[in-house]
Design a protein around this motif. Structure first.
Motif, PDB file in Angstrom:
ATOM      1  N   UNK A 224       0.823  -1.210   0.000  1.00 20.15           N
ATOM      2  CA  UNK A 224       0.000   0.000   0.000  1.00 20.15           C
ATOM      3  C   UNK A 224       0.855   1.258   0.000  1.00 20.15           C
ATOM      4  N   UNK A 225       1.844   1.300   0.897  1.00 17.26           N
ATOM      5  CA  UNK A 225       2.689   2.497   1.002  1.00 17.26           C
ATOM      6  C   UNK A 225       4.066   2.298   0.387  1.00 17.26           C
ATOM      7  N   UNK A 226       4.318   1.106  -0.173  1.00 15.72           N
ATOM      8  CA  UNK A 226       5.621   0.786  -0.780  1.00 15.72           C
ATOM      9  C   UNK A 226       6.772   0.995   0.196  1.00 15.72           C
ATOM     10  N   UNK A 227       6.489   0.715   1.463  1.00 18.95           N
ATOM     11  CA  UNK A 227       7.522   0.830   2.481  1.00 18.95           C
ATOM     12  C   UNK A 227       7.748   2.231   3.004  1.00 18.95           C
ATOM     13  N   UNK A 228       6.971   3.213   2.551  1.00 14.87           N
ATOM     14  CA  UNK A 228       7.172   4.611   2.951  1.00 14.87           C
ATOM     15  C   UNK A 228       6.556   4.929   4.317  1.00 14.87           C
ATOM     16  N   UNK A 229       5.688   4.061   4.828  1.00 16.52           N
ATOM     17  CA  UNK A 229       5.026   4.197   6.126  1.00 16.52           C
ATOM     18  C   UNK A 229       3.911   5.244   6.142  1.00 16.52           C
ATOM     19  N   UNK A 230       3.917   6.150   5.157  1.00 15.45           N
ATOM     20  CA  UNK A 230       2.902   7.189   5.096  1.00 15.45           C
ATOM     21  C   UNK A 230       2.267   7.237   3.707  1.00 15.45           C
ATOM     22  N   UNK A 231       1.061   7.803   3.674  1.00 17.99           N
ATOM     23  CA  UNK A 231       0.330   7.940   2.413  1.00 17.99           C
ATOM     24  C   UNK A 231      -0.023   9.399   2.181  1.00 17.99           C
ATOM     25  N   UNK A 232      -0.028   9.789   0.925  1.00 21.05           N
ATOM     26  CA  UNK A 232      -0.542  11.095   0.550  1.00 21.05           C
ATOM     27  C   UNK A 232      -1.973  10.879   0.086  1.00 21.05           C
ATOM     28  N   UNK A 233      -2.930  11.519   0.758  1.00 19.99           N
ATOM     29  CA  UNK A 233      -4.325  11.444   0.346  1.00 19.99           C
ATOM     30  C   UNK A 233      -4.708  12.738  -0.365  1.00 19.99           C
ATOM     31  N   UNK A 234      -5.595  12.637  -1.332  1.00 12.76           N
ATOM     32  CA  UNK A 234      -5.968  13.814  -2.120  1.00 12.76           C
ATOM     33  C   UNK A 234      -7.243  13.512  -2.909  1.00 12.76           C
TER      34      UNK A 234
END
Length: 359
Positions: A224-234
């Protein structure tokens, strides 16, 4: 304007933070087939009514020689047709049925919105920085007119950062292949560790194989986050351009099937394009074309104007040559047709055919 200090972008917004934002109140709901109604258009300016000159209303009659050459070429292309009728048949009569074809094209733009998210990669979280433009205010580059195209745009001032719920902001999730153990049962010894009296050479007697999916770690990167731990929602704006086409052929009772005319070109008498909408062809000499033009314009307005913005319309009138040819072969009269600028031939009752077997 809202203060970023009061609404820090590091946290996810409320369930529907856009409820009071103009143009996004019902985001996530199904509205009018999913598309947003366009703004009220300006009244178009009536264009001048162009039209063909009288000498353009007819195409010169097909010569007997041209008809016979087209017929021979057609027969040669058919594996089961013998050449006798085409080469030796006597043409007894030729009759022209020039046929008008009207085409109306309506180039439309439709817009729809939905909530979206992607792995956070350092983008600016501009939610609350200033009011977002409404869906129809977002700038989009118009493609070539009368073509089909789709573009997805991140709406400005709707981006926010949130923790990834799929991995609880860890960037990894448990490996399902090995149930987070890091290993699986050895396939060679079925987990016994033995191969007869000896230790299994596949697992060195352990009965276990390292999981190839997670390389023994028991965890894999969160998809889901590709390992980034955070998501950008928009808010994602989807813009779709389409060319909606209808044709009308004025029948001339020649006997040729109307659908056969779809595969050929005619002589273009004129083409008229207009911003927003065109006007009926009131100056055209054939009343059936005038009626069809008026009807199709009204139909397109009713069909497309409620859920999309009509960008341009274009009307084209072609004159398609159709020649009915009667010919005599072995004391019987038969018929073939030559039609279109390509001199295409239709001969359903060709008298000399055979059964072919293709091996």
């Amino acid at each position: 304007m809202y203060s970023a200090a009061i609404y820090p972008p590091q946290h996810a917004p409320a369930a529907n933070p856009f409820a009071s934002m103009p143009g996004y109140e019902g985001i996530g709901a199904v509205v009018a087939g999913g598309f947003l109604p366009p703004p009220v258009p300006l009244q178009p300016v009536a264009p001048t009514q162009p039209g063909p000159t009288p000498e353009e209303w007819n195409i010169p009659a097909l010569s007997e020689d041209a008809a016979r050459q087209a017929f021979k070429g057609y027969v040669d292309s058919q594996c089961c047709y013998q050449s006798g009728p085409a080469n030796e048949g006597v043409i007894t009569n030729m009759e022209s049925f020039n046929t008008y074809r009207l085409r109306l094209e309506t180039f439309t733009e439709s817009r729809s919105t939905e909530m979206a998210e992607k792995p956070y990669e350092g983008e600016t979280a501009d939610f609350y920085a200033q009011p977002a433009p409404t869906p129809w205010e977002v700038q989009a580059k118009i493609p070539e007119l009368f073509t089909k195209h789709t573009e997805e745009i991140r709406v400005p001032y709707t981006s926010n950062i949130k923790e990834c719920n799929a991995c609880h902001a860890e960037g990894t999730v448990s490996c399902k292949d090995c149930e987070a153990k890091g290993y699986k049962q050895c396939n060679r010894c079925n987990g016994s560790g033995k191969d007869g009296e000896e230790n299994c050479t596949g697992c060195n007697g352990t009965g276990k194989d390292r999981c190839s999916k997670c390389s023994g770690a028991g965890k894999i990167k969160c998809e889901t986050c590709k390992g980034k731990k955070q998501l950008l929602t928009f808010i994602k704006l989807k813009v779709e351009w389409a060319n909606n086409v209808d044709n009308h052929v004025v029948e001339q009772n020649s006997g040729l099937k109307a659908e056969e005319l779809n595969s050929v070109n005619g002589k273009e008498l004129f083409k008229m394009a207009q911003i927003m909408v065109v006007y009926p062809l009131y100056g055209f000499p054939n009343p059936a074309i005038v009626e069809a033009s008026d009807r199709l314009i009204k139909e397109h307005q009713s069909k497309y104007a409620q859920t999309s913005r009509i960008m341009q319309q274009r009307q084209t009138v072609e004159l398609i040559p159709v020649t009915k040819v009667n010919y005599k072969w072995k004391n019987n009269i038969h018929v073939f047709y030559v039609y279109g600028k390509e001199n295409k031939v239709s001969a359903d009752d060709y008298p000399e055919t055979c059964c072919c077997v293709i091996l």
